[in-house]
Design an enzyme around this catalytic site. Structure first.
Site, short mmCIF file in Angstrom:
data_model
loop_
_atom_site.label_atom_id
_atom_site.label_comp_id
_atom_site.label_asym_id
_atom_site.label_seq_id
_atom_site.Cartn_x
_atom_site.Cartn_y
_atom_site.Cartn_z
N THR A 170 -65.59 29.16 -87.86
CA THR A 170 -66.95 28.70 -87.28
C THR A 170 -67.92 29.63 -87.66
OG1 THR A 170 -66.03 27.34 -85.83
CG2 THR A 170 -68.28 28.08 -85.53
N PHE A 172 -71.52 30.98 -86.85
CA PHE A 172 -72.53 31.12 -85.80
C PHE A 172 -73.80 31.91 -86.34
CE2 PHE A 172 -68.66 31.01 -83.34
CZ PHE A 172 -68.90 30.15 -82.31
#
Length: 278
Positions: A170, A172
């Site tokens: 992911t 960020f």
């Protein structure tokens, strides 16, 4: 001590990412992404860490907040996502009937869920699901969450790495109110910006020509409708390079000729994970 706001509860992947970026920071949970942006807008000495996209399931859906608040992006960070089945200590997989987690986590572990005939229950976040299972003390309930959630809520990792695909990441973004920009040196940079085009035929096609002519690589280009509108769009864009590089400056000047609105969101070092994943 610096302060980092994140969405969710303690033990969330955002919490894990915040600790990786600054282990000494005061980490503060917020109920929603909107709350994170509001806090950072009010507290100029704080930062927020927000998941922007996932390698497998795509965009998280925070673009409208980036457009509205226009916080400065200080860094990007790629967090490895390793999903674990968490339950009451001493529980066996065969005892579990119901599994709770965020919709994306459930989707990313669908093969494990189906092969064990578990009933899915969508919750607001992964760590909140772990907290609920811990409070319930029910061995038939389990959560899909991080190893940090297991420690935080005194749960046992019944089965680790249950995700469908290994190597999931992911992305960020670390953001804040203050404008900070690294000096241009020999490192690899990303320049992130948003723009809204003037209303005219072939506007997008014409506006992007400058990047091709100047040899600038766009790594992200996404369109989003403005609030309460289906015919007015803004674009979020990332490019390879530092805004002080002449070729980047020239391409952005060319883009500006076609824009009704243009805003630089940040210049930051490219995460080393980008090179690994090439």
């Amino acid at each position: 001590m610096s302060k980092i706001y994140f969405q969710g509860t303690f033990g969330a992947y955002s919490h894990l990412a915040a600790l990786s970026i600054d282990p000494k920071a005061e980490v503060v949970p917020c109920k929603t992404f909107d709350d994170c942006f509001v806090q950072a807008s009010k507290d100029t000495n704080s930062k927020i860490i927000i998941p922007e996209s996932n390698r497998i399931t795509g965009n998280i859906g925070i673009e409208y907040l980036i457009f509205e608040y226009r916080l400065n992006i200080y860094a990007e960070y790629f967090q490895k996502i390793e999903h674990n089945l968490l339950g009451i200590p001493g529980t066996k997989v065969s005892e579990i009937k119901d599994v709770y987690s965020h919709a994306q986590a459930l989707s990313q572990c669908s093969k494990f869920i189906k092969s064990n005939n578990l009933t899915e229950h969508v919750r607001a976040d992964t760590a909140g699901s772990a907290e609920m299972v811990s409070i319930s003390k029910d061995k038939s309930k389990a959560a899909i969450a991080s190893s940090l959630s297991a420690k935080t809520y005194n749960l046992e990792i019944i089965k680790n790495n249950i995700e469908n695909e290994k190597g999931n990441l992911t992305r960020f973004l670390v953001m804040g109110k203050k404008i900070l920009q690294p000096e241009f040196s020999g490192k690899k940079y990303i320049t992130s910006f948003l723009f809204k085009l003037k209303s005219k035929p072939a506007a997008l096609y014409q506006s992007l020509g400058g990047f091709a002519i100047n040899g600038v690589n766009l790594t992200k280009l996404q369109s989003y409708p403005e609030k309460n509108s289906f015919d007015s769009f803004f674009f979020l864009c990332d490019l390879d390079g530092h805004i002080e590089e002449p070729r980047v400056q020239k391409s952005l000047e060319d883009l500006g000729l076609h824009c009704q609105d243009f805003h630089v969101l940040g210049v930051f070092e490219a995460d080393k994970q980008r090179e690994i994943n090439k």
